[in-house]
Design a protein around this motif. Structure first.
Motif, PDB file in Angstrom:
ATOM      1  N   ARG A 146      -9.771   2.169   1.448  1.00  0.00           N
ATOM      2  CA  ARG A 146      -9.115   3.482   1.464  1.00  0.00           C
ATOM      3  C   ARG A 146      -8.403   3.826   0.155  1.00  0.00           C
ATOM      4  O   ARG A 146      -7.893   4.940   0.010  1.00  0.00           O
ATOM      5  CB  ARG A 146      -8.118   3.555   2.622  1.00  0.00           C
ATOM      6  CG  ARG A 146      -6.943   2.583   2.535  1.00  0.00           C
ATOM      7  CD  ARG A 146      -5.970   2.745   3.708  1.00  0.00           C
ATOM      8  NE  ARG A 146      -4.817   1.868   3.599  1.00  0.00           N
ATOM      9  CZ  ARG A 146      -4.758   0.640   4.116  1.00  0.00           C
ATOM     10  NH1 ARG A 146      -5.811   0.150   4.799  1.00  0.00           N
ATOM     11  NH2 ARG A 146      -3.673  -0.105   3.975  1.00  0.00           N
ATOM     12  N   THR A 147      -8.376   2.898  -0.786  1.00  0.00           N
ATOM     13  CA  THR A 147      -7.598   3.093  -2.008  1.00  0.00           C
ATOM     14  C   THR A 147      -8.480   2.926  -3.241  1.00  0.00           C
ATOM     15  O   THR A 147      -9.292   1.997  -3.310  1.00  0.00           O
ATOM     16  CB  THR A 147      -6.431   2.082  -2.070  1.00  0.00           C
ATOM     17  OG1 THR A 147      -5.701   2.129  -0.845  1.00  0.00           O
ATOM     18  CG2 THR A 147      -5.500   2.399  -3.226  1.00  0.00           C
ATOM     19  N   ALA A 204      -0.520   3.096  -3.298  1.00  0.00           N
ATOM     20  CA  ALA A 204      -1.306   3.851  -2.324  1.00  0.00           C
ATOM     21  C   ALA A 204      -2.375   4.695  -3.014  1.00  0.00           C
ATOM     22  O   ALA A 204      -3.334   5.140  -2.377  1.00  0.00           O
ATOM     23  CB  ALA A 204      -0.388   4.751  -1.486  1.00  0.00           C
ATOM     24  N   PRO A 224      -5.113   8.493  -1.149  1.00  0.00           N
ATOM     25  CA  PRO A 224      -5.772   7.493  -0.281  1.00  0.00           C
ATOM     26  C   PRO A 224      -6.595   8.155   0.812  1.00  0.00           C
ATOM     27  O   PRO A 224      -6.244   9.234   1.298  1.00  0.00           O
ATOM     28  CB  PRO A 224      -4.589   6.713   0.305  1.00  0.00           C
ATOM     29  CG  PRO A 224      -3.421   7.628   0.203  1.00  0.00           C
ATOM     30  CD  PRO A 224      -3.643   8.444  -1.041  1.00  0.00           C
ATOM     31  N   TYR A 262      -7.572  -2.270   2.860  1.00  0.00           N
ATOM     32  CA  TYR A 262      -6.804  -1.542   1.844  1.00  0.00           C
ATOM     33  C   TYR A 262      -7.732  -1.044   0.734  1.00  0.00           C
ATOM     34  O   TYR A 262      -7.636   0.105   0.290  1.00  0.00           O
ATOM     35  CB  TYR A 262      -5.737  -2.482   1.284  1.00  0.00           C
ATOM     36  CG  TYR A 262      -5.059  -2.023   0.009  1.00  0.00           C
ATOM     37  CD1 TYR A 262      -4.289  -0.866  -0.026  1.00  0.00           C
ATOM     38  CD2 TYR A 262      -5.167  -2.785  -1.165  1.00  0.00           C
ATOM     39  CE1 TYR A 262      -3.650  -0.461  -1.201  1.00  0.00           C
ATOM     40  CE2 TYR A 262      -4.535  -2.392  -2.326  1.00  0.00           C
ATOM     41  CZ  TYR A 262      -3.779  -1.237  -2.345  1.00  0.00           C
ATOM     42  OH  TYR A 262      -3.142  -0.838  -3.505  1.00  0.00           O
ATOM     43  N   ASP A 295       0.824  -1.213   0.000  1.00  0.00           N
ATOM     44  CA  ASP A 295       0.000   0.000   0.000  1.00  0.00           C
ATOM     45  C   ASP A 295       0.854   1.258   0.000  1.00  0.00           C
ATOM     46  O   ASP A 295       0.454   2.288   0.543  1.00  0.00           O
ATOM     47  CB  ASP A 295      -0.959   0.014   1.187  1.00  0.00           C
ATOM     48  CG  ASP A 295      -0.241  -0.017   2.533  1.00  0.00           C
ATOM     49  OD1 ASP A 295       1.008  -0.136   2.542  1.00  0.00           O
ATOM     50  OD2 ASP A 295      -0.927   0.086   3.569  1.00  0.00           O
TER      51      ASP A 295
END
Length: 270
Positions: free
Chosen positions: A258-259, A189, A267, A255, A184
């Protein structure tokens, strides 16, 4: 002009068919379909070279733009084939994506299904997606700024592809107990699939430089090419299919929350 266009597209079809036919024979010998991933980039490079040579033989198009298009496709296709070839050489088994697509391994389902669902399909997609190139090499340039814009978008795409692949390779080279559960950082990211996003940018760039730069008619006639590539990368055989497996891994759902999945963005925090 019509004869030049027909010949260029025909050369693209023949080149793609030849590469996929050879690849099917290799897959049969190795007992796995995943070798087609190496042939994907090679088929585009072969098709572009064939179209460029055909345009040069008929003295068609704008030579500077024609050979720029060929060079961009060959660079992209060669890098992709080399990268995937190195990756697949380390694995003997079938790619889970193809087992899911075929309903089993190649020895279980047979070559007939593999040809219909993989090799014939990809062989047909190559000339479709390569339309901005096969058309662009035989037409005159109307808007050189579109060629420059296309080259810039291509550069953005190759950056995301190459850097994303390098970051993933560095992550995988670390011992499992010394690396985080999910990559990430870096480009990863900003998007969960920087290599797929970069691939899409490459083909939008080639459409700008090859299709739209030749005029509105050529641009509209070839816009389905980058649109189809983007759909496959994002919704069909690319990101969405891969994530069906990735979502089972510890830490990946968090993950993903948020991505961005495809188009990069900063992010989310928290």
């Amino acid at each position: 002009m019509a004869a030049d266009l027909i010949l260029s597209v025909a050369l693209s079809v023949v080149a793609a068919a030849a590469v996929m036919a050879v690849t099917a024979l290799v897959a049969r010998r190795q007992g796995r379909v995943a070798v087609v991933d190496v042939a994907w980039g090679a088929a585009f490079a072969t098709a572009a070279l064939a179209c460029g040579a055909g345009a040069a033989a008929r003295d068609a198009g704008s030579p500077a733009r024609s050979w720029l298009l060929v060079a961009l496709v060959v660079l992209w296709g060669t890098r992709l084939a080399w990268h995937i070839g190195r990756r697949t050489a380390r694995h003997d088994g079938e790619d889970p994506r193809y087992e899911k697509l075929l309903g089993g391994s190649l020895p279980e389902v047979g070559m007939g299904r593999a040809v219909r669902k993989v090799f014939a399909l990809q062989g047909a997609l190559v000339p479709l997606i390569a339309l901005p190139v096969s058309v662009g090499v035989v037409l005159e340039v109307r808007w050189w700024p579109a060629v420059a814009a296309g080259a810039l978008v291509w550069l953005v795409g190759i950056y995301f592809e190459a850097v994303g692949d390098a970051q993933l390779a560095a992550y995988r080279s670390r011992p499992r107990d010394q690396r985080p559960a999910v990559l990430d950082t870096g480009l990863w990211a900003w998007t969960r699939h920087p290599n797929y996003f970069g691939d899409a940018c490459v083909w939008w760039g080639l459409w700008l430089a090859g299709g739209l730069a030749s005029g509105w008619v050529a641009g509209l006639a070839t816009v389905a090419a980058p649109a189809a590539m983007t759909w496959f990368l994002s919704e069909a055989t690319g990101a969405r299919l891969l994530e069906q497996t990735m979502m089972q891994r510890p830490g990946y759902p968090e993950y993903a929350a948020r991505t961005a999945r495809f188009v990069p963005r900063p992010p989310r925090r928290g």
